[in-house]
Design a protein around this motif. Structure first.
Motif, short mmCIF file in Angstrom:
data_model
loop_
_atom_site.label_atom_id
_atom_site.label_comp_id
_atom_site.label_asym_id
_atom_site.label_seq_id
_atom_site.Cartn_x
_atom_site.Cartn_y
_atom_site.Cartn_z
N ALA A 1 -1.75 4.20 7.92
CA ALA A 1 -0.39 4.73 7.77
C ALA A 1 0.20 4.31 6.43
CB ALA A 1 0.49 4.27 8.93
N ARG A 2 0.03 3.04 6.09
CA ARG A 2 0.55 2.55 4.81
C ARG A 2 -0.11 3.28 3.65
NH1 ARG A 2 1.93 -2.79 7.12
NH2 ARG A 2 3.72 -2.89 5.71
N PHE B 1 -6.54 9.17 11.73
CA PHE B 1 -5.73 8.75 12.88
C PHE B 1 -6.36 9.40 14.11
CE2 PHE B 1 -2.64 8.77 9.34
CZ PHE B 1 -2.26 7.44 9.38
N PRO C 1 0.82 -1.22 0.00
CA PRO C 1 0.00 0.00 0.00
C PRO C 1 0.85 1.27 0.00
CG PRO C 1 -0.74 -1.52 1.71
CD PRO C 1 0.46 -2.14 1.09
N GLU C 2 1.99 1.24 0.72
CA GLU C 2 2.79 2.47 0.78
C GLU C 2 3.40 2.80 -0.58
OE1 GLU C 2 2.95 -0.25 2.79
OE2 GLU C 2 4.89 -0.33 3.82
N THR D 1 2.83 12.73 3.53
CA THR D 1 4.14 12.07 3.70
C THR D 1 4.93 11.93 2.39
OG1 THR D 1 3.40 10.83 5.62
CG2 THR D 1 5.26 9.91 4.42
N ILE E 1 3.30 6.17 4.36
CA ILE E 1 4.35 6.12 5.38
C ILE E 1 5.15 4.83 5.22
CG2 ILE E 1 4.75 5.87 7.87
CD1 ILE E 1 2.25 7.71 8.24
N ASN E 2 6.47 4.96 5.21
CA ASN E 2 7.34 3.80 5.06
C ASN E 2 7.40 3.04 6.39
OD1 ASN E 2 9.43 1.98 4.72
ND2 ASN E 2 10.64 3.39 3.49
N VAL E 3 6.52 2.07 6.51
CA VAL E 3 6.34 1.42 7.81
C VAL E 3 7.60 0.63 8.22
CG1 VAL E 3 5.00 -0.28 9.10
CG2 VAL E 3 3.84 1.32 7.59
N SER E 4 8.22 -0.06 7.28
CA SER E 4 9.37 -0.87 7.71
C SER E 4 10.53 0.01 8.17
CB SER E 4 9.82 -1.86 6.64
OG SER E 4 9.64 -1.34 5.37
#
Ligand SMILES: Nc1ncnc2c1ncn2[C@@H]1O[C@H](COP(=O)(O)OP(=O)(O)OP(=O)(O)O)[C@@H](O)[C@H]1O
Ligand SMILES: [Mg+2]
Lengths: 246, 336
Positions: free
Chosen positions: B201-202, A96, A78-79, A110, B206-209
């Motif tokens: 977030a994903r 959020f 997804p990102e 972002t 946002i780059n979760v890893s």
């Protein structure tokens, strides 16, 4: 001589997808052209949300292909999909709740690395939804239903999306609030030039805004055409009766 | 005139307050500070990756042993000793995540497996440390960090040593820096966003890893720092962290698992309960000191029964989340 190919913005080909090992979407194909306002309608549980989640990378894809602006996004994270400027407003949990309104918008931005660009987008979103400015430092969890949906849309707009997919953004809103939100969506399309795909329970309302409609029934595309065609089709209306307000 | 007033005040004070109170409060503050530093990384882990990492306590052990080794080369140099402990434990934390937790999470196993895996990791680290410490000519099974302890100031005739001051300052610094990071930087806010709603977030790009890696650096590093400070008070043994495990979990449970302010308050609650409170119970009711280690236990049970959200402001987070996770399996939830 130069050929100019106009790629569809989004192309879904024979998609089979679902959760775990269970297939919910059963061979759906569709395309969205730049500038479209597509309404995705269908009864409860027909797989509208699942189809959208498959596009943005939140389900398991078993077969088929999804591409966005020519890039293959089948089963991508997804990102990554978000970084290609495909915006998505989920049906539930779309803000959020523990973050402030401003922080929500910042998170939405972002993928925009240029800070002056981010500021410009923030101003644009706040211009579109002035209520968000007055709630700037409030936690999103304390917003009213309408404010919350506006923030959810604003959050997605912060990434300057080429395509914005909204999953029943007006589901829990009073009719007046819903009308306001849909007015904003038209504004987003005409003034910001964002292509929109909208999932909506109220088929008549969704189709009145759109230039094309797709009807999904039991994980399959039952019909696709202009709003007039769909609203004229008594068989489709019969299928919806009891499920949808047409 | 001024002097006699001070003496008078002190006499009144001495009559009102039993002799043990002031030193006890100072020890409580120092120990509470150590708990804060030792626990706050676990709170971060719980918030961001939803993992009750039982191996967190082992970071304390490893950090303290790094302190033992590095202080031989740089005696009393707290900056170098602390940095090395932070670094080693950060690397260990990231390694554990990528070798053990991430592969399990990718398979979407239930949280039971993750908890068990963290137990196994803890056990593994403990025995590696044990094997290493007991090998070689000079055994390190009971070791000490080469850090000089001296009196910095005297308050009400109580001498306060540098390590008490160090612990308190470190806890304040860590809390302030973490608050700044989480509330004022984009990466920090992203971490809170992941903690709140990982799918959203994903979707937001946002780059979760990356954020999770940074989270482990901070969590592991702070565990290591906590170990160094703990190691200035006691001898360093392979069970240094294991012995503190329960206290650390008492702190985060009081905090409601994911609240940072709660962790700071929880740290001091446990710090005071194992010092000042048990001393008061002993002084006034004759409760033996041997009961001190039971207090964190008792607090865990009481908090879980009376207010399972701990000090967390709402039920969205913390234990409520874990309840749902245990009911459902950890990674199946998400955005509709
Ligand atoms: N996370 C999930 N895991 C397993 N099955 C799911 C999940 N989410 C939805 N389903 C199932 O997939 C099917 C389609 O659900 P989906 O949410 O896509 O429908 P929908 O058209 O969006 O409905 P609605 O109009 O009520 O939002 C349903 O049978 C539902 O039970
Ligand atoms: Mg839906």
């Amino acid at each position: 001589m130069r050929f100019k190919f106009r790629l569809p913005l989004l192309e879904v080909q024979s998609l089979i997808s679902g959760y775990g090992k269970m297939a919910i979407i059963q061979g759906v194909s569709l395309t969205i052209e730049p500038g479209d306002f597509v309404a995705l309608v269908g009864p409860n549980g027909s797989g509208k949300s699942t189809l959208i989640k498959s596009i943005v990378g939140l389900t398991n894809i078993f077969e088929g292909k999804v591409s966005f602006q020519g890039a293959d996004i089948t089963s991508k994270k997804p990102e990554y999909v978000a970084s290609l400027k495909l915006g998505y407003v989920p049906q539930i949990s779309n803000v959020f709740t523990d973050l402030t309104v401003r922080e929500n918008l910042e998170m939405g931005g972002t993928i925009i690395k240029n800070s002056s660009q981010r500021k410009k987008l923030m101003d644009q979103v706040v211009g579109l939804f002035p209520i968000l400015a007055s709630r700037e430092h409030q936690k999103a969890g304390y917003l009213s239903g309408g404010e919350r949906q506006m923030l959810a849309v604003g959050r997605a707009l912060m990434a300057e999306p080429k395509l914005l997919i909204l999953d029943e953004p007006a589901a829990a809103l009073a009719p007046k609030m819903a009308d306001q939100l849909f007015e904003k969506l038209s504004e987003i399309r005409t003034q910001l030039g964002v292509t929109i795909m909208l999932v909506e329970q109220n088929a008549r309302r969704a189709l009145s805004l759109s230039n094309r409609g797709i009807v999904l029934i039991q994980g399959k595309k039952a019909f696709e055409g202009t709003p007039e065609q769909i609203l004229k089709d008594t068989e489709l209306i019969r299928l919806f009766l009891g499920e949808l307000t047409v | 005139m001024v002097k006699s007033m001070t003496i008078q005040a002190m006499v009144v004070f001495d009559n009102l307050v039993p002799y043990w109170v002031v030193p006890s409060i100072i020890i409580s503050l120092a120990q509470g500070s150590i708990y804060v530093v030792a626990s706050i990384g676990l709170t971060l882990t719980l918030a961001v990756v939803k993992l009750p990492n039982f191996a967190h306590a082992e970071f304390l052990t490893v950090g303290a042993y790094v302190g033992v080794i590095v202080s031989r080369f740089f005696p009393n140099n707290l900056l170098i000793i602390g940095s090395c402990a932070f670094l080693v434990c950060s690397v260990a934390a990231i390694a554990i995540h990528h070798i053990v937790y991430q592969p399990l999470m990718n398979r979407k196993v239930s949280i039971y497996f993750l908890v068990l895996a963290s137990f196994a990791v803890a056990q593994f680290i403990r025995y590696v440390v044990y094997a290493w410490a007991s090998s070689g000519s000079a055994t390190l099974l009971v070791a000490n960090q080469d850090i000089r302890i001296y009196t910095v100031i005297t308050v009400f005739q109580v001498e306060i040593s540098n390590i008490y001051v160090l612990a308190i300052i470190l806890a304040i610094a860590v809390s302030v820096l973490l608050a700044i990071f989480l509330n004022l930087t984009h990466l920090g806010k992203s971490m809170r966003a992941i903690a709140n709603n990982a799918d959203l977030a994903r979707i937001s790009g946002i780059n979760v890893s990356f954020a999770v890696n940074i989270m482990w650096i901070i969590a592991g590093g702070l565990g290591g720092l906590g170990g160094v400070v703990l190691g200035t008070y006691t001898s360093v043994t392979p069970v240094l962290g294991f012995d503190a495990l329960l206290d650390i979990f008492a702190v985060v449970i009081i905090a409601g698992l994911t609240s940072f302010v709660g962790t700071i308050i929880g740290g001091y609650i446990v710090g005071f309960s194992t010092n000042t409170i048990i001393e008061a119970l002993n002084y006034y009711f004759g409760v033996p000191f041997g009961y001190a280690p039971l207090l964190p236990f008792a607090m865990i049970v009481v908090v879980l029964m009376v207010r399972p959200t701990g000090l967390a402001p709402n039920s969205q987070t913390g234990i409520a989340w874990l309840r749902r996770a245990f009911g459902k399996g950890v990674s199946s939830g998400g955005t509709n």
